[in-house]
Design an enzyme around this catalytic site. Structure first.
Site, mmCIF file in Angstrom:
data_model
loop_
_atom_site.group_PDB
_atom_site.id
_atom_site.type_symbol
_atom_site.label_atom_id
_atom_site.label_comp_id
_atom_site.label_asym_id
_atom_site.label_seq_id
_atom_site.Cartn_x
_atom_site.Cartn_y
_atom_site.Cartn_z
ATOM 1 N N TYR A 33 -20.877 -35.583 -63.923
ATOM 2 C CA TYR A 33 -22.372 -35.652 -64.103
ATOM 3 C C TYR A 33 -23.156 -36.589 -63.280
ATOM 4 C CZ TYR A 33 -21.996 -39.361 -67.491
ATOM 5 O OH TYR A 33 -21.832 -40.460 -68.182
ATOM 6 N N LYS A 149 -17.043 -39.797 -62.577
ATOM 7 C CA LYS A 149 -17.896 -39.760 -63.661
ATOM 8 C C LYS A 149 -17.996 -38.302 -64.050
ATOM 9 C CE LYS A 149 -22.981 -40.947 -64.484
ATOM 10 N NZ LYS A 149 -22.738 -41.803 -65.570
ATOM 11 N N GLU A 182 -16.157 -52.437 -69.363
ATOM 12 C CA GLU A 182 -17.742 -52.034 -69.332
ATOM 13 C C GLU A 182 -18.271 -51.766 -70.418
ATOM 14 O OE1 GLU A 182 -18.184 -48.578 -66.705
ATOM 15 O OE2 GLU A 182 -16.436 -47.564 -67.474
ATOM 16 N N LEU A 207 -16.611 -47.472 -64.119
ATOM 17 C CA LEU A 207 -17.448 -46.522 -63.338
ATOM 18 C C LEU A 207 -18.155 -47.677 -62.483
ATOM 19 C CD1 LEU A 207 -18.516 -43.656 -63.034
ATOM 20 C CD2 LEU A 207 -20.638 -44.349 -64.051
HETATM 21 N N1 PDD Z 1 -24.430 -43.950 -67.755
HETATM 22 N N2 PDD Z 1 -20.456 -47.121 -66.850
HETATM 23 C C1 PDD Z 1 -20.549 -46.016 -67.757
HETATM 24 C C2 PDD Z 1 -19.261 -45.677 -68.417
HETATM 25 C C3 PDD Z 1 -21.857 -45.174 -67.508
HETATM 26 O O1 PDD Z 1 -21.657 -44.313 -68.304
HETATM 27 C C4 PDD Z 1 -22.646 -45.797 -66.498
HETATM 28 C C5 PDD Z 1 -23.801 -44.895 -66.609
HETATM 29 C C6 PDD Z 1 -22.441 -46.784 -65.997
HETATM 30 C C7 PDD Z 1 -23.712 -47.260 -65.080
HETATM 31 O O2 PDD Z 1 -23.613 -46.435 -63.997
HETATM 32 P P1 PDD Z 1 -25.310 -46.455 -63.063
HETATM 33 O O3 PDD Z 1 -25.561 -47.785 -62.590
HETATM 34 O O4 PDD Z 1 -24.793 -45.556 -61.999
HETATM 35 O O5 PDD Z 1 -26.076 -45.538 -64.079
HETATM 36 C C8 PDD Z 1 -21.496 -47.594 -66.056
HETATM 37 C C9 PDD Z 1 -25.415 -43.031 -67.438
HETATM 38 C C10 PDD Z 1 -26.733 -43.652 -67.401
HETATM 39 C C11 PDD Z 1 -25.333 -42.081 -68.588
HETATM 40 O O6 PDD Z 1 -24.090 -41.583 -69.141
HETATM 41 O O7 PDD Z 1 -26.420 -41.823 -69.197
#
Ligand code: PDD
Length: 304
Positions: A33, A149, A182, A207
């Site tokens: 996703y 992801k 993270e 991620l």
């Molecule tokens: N989450 N790490 C994890 C485990 C995440 O699920 C996310 C993002 C990030 C940050 O990635 P980015 O900057 O590309 O959004 C780091 C999204 C927002 C979600 O699951 O809704």
């Protein structure tokens, strides 16, 4: 106004938007996703999220059933039909529906594509960022390919629930050596007691956030001392500042880790200037999503 979502080629009432019971995303979490923020009619970091989508799909040998232009046309239509200028776009691609079997073989099912749009009140988020959030720490119980992801988010869900029950805004996950990997849905950062901005390198334990990459670029532009290395829990609690980044939270200051208050308990100045810089460089650099299907830098956002 009826909320509208997209499922496999059709725009449908959200209440009726569904996938097959043998969809591999539902059965096995065999799906990936992406989440984009739409801010003032702009699809933030459009390119970064599409590039990561391609990578996630290719790591799992799932065929990407659509071109970027096709996804963009769907996103534009979803924003229009749901009358959204500020919100989130969620995109999921699963390996598709097929008789339940762990093996997916070479005869791949046709991938399932789902997109939803949701309105977000960014003013409320701004208020939250001005105060900062607290985080709890937990053992990271996830697998060794967190760089992909996928929708396999059970450990993340349980960690976020634990944070919620503790009255915290996020859970920071600890590896076997007590280094932070993270957050459950965000990347983790500190400004060390020596004033160095620090975040974990994009290894397989995290991620590689699109927001993370943009904030690194902002930090370089601002001339901040930056080191891309893992930091431990003890470094984190002694830090001058801490914050999280994600598409939906931008840069959000962290003011408490477990029972430890960070510095004076208020959002740090570097965190806040990075939040500003992130929003500014997105305003300037982010292409607007145009009505005619082409994407161009600059100009006025055109989503009504
Ligand atoms: N989450 N790490 C994890 C485990 C995440 O699920 C996310 C993002 C990030 C940050 O990635 P980015 O900057 O590309 O959004 C780091 C999204 C927002 C979600 O699951 O809704």
């Amino acid at each position: 106004l009826n909320r509208i979502s997209y499922v496999n080629g059709r725009f449908v009432r959200h209440a009726h938007a569904s996938v097959h019971v043998e969809d591999r995303g539902f059965q096995f979490g065999d799906a990936v996703y992406e989440v984009w923020t739409v801010f003032d009619g702009r699809l933030l970091d459009e390119e970064g999220h599409f590039t990561r989508l391609d990578r996630s799909l290719s790591e799992l040998s799932i065929r990407n059933p659509k071109s970027r232009q096709a996804y963009l046309a769907i996103i534009r239509e979803l924003l229009r039909r749901n009358r959204i200028r500020d919100g989130l776009i969620y995109l999921q691609v699963s390996r598709g529906a097929a008789p339940r079997d762990h093996v997916f073989g070479n005869q791949e099912a046709s991938p399932t594509v789902v997109l939803t749009a949701k309105r977000v009140d960014f003013k409320a988020k701004e208020a939250k960022a001005a105060i900062g959030v607290s985080v709890i720490t937990l053992r990271d119980q996830r697998w060794s390919r967190c760089d992909i992801k996928t929708v396999n988010l059970l450990p993340n869900v349980l960690a976020k629930q634990a944070a919620f029950e503790a009255g915290a805004g996020e859970a920071w996950l600890l590896d076997a050596e007590d280094f932070i990997t993270e957050g459950s849905s965000s990347n983790a950062w500190i400004v060390t007691s020596e004033g160095v901005l620090m975040t974990r390198p994009a290894d397989n334990a995290i991620l590689n956030g699109v927001t993370r990459r943009r904030v690194i670029a902002c930090a370089k532009q601002l001339g901040l001392g930056f080191e891309e290395r893992a930091f431990s829990l003890s470094e984190a609690v002694r830090a001058r500042e801490a914050f999280i980044t994600s598409a939906s939270t931008f840069v959000t200051p962290v003011v408490q880790i477990d029972d430890e208050i960070i510095a004076n308990g208020a959002p740090g100045s570097i965190s806040l200037s990075l939040r500003d810089a992130y929003q500014q460089c997105n305003q300037i650099d982010t292409p607007n999503i145009e009505q005619d299907g082409t994407v161009a830098a600059g100009g006025q956002p055109c989503i009504p």
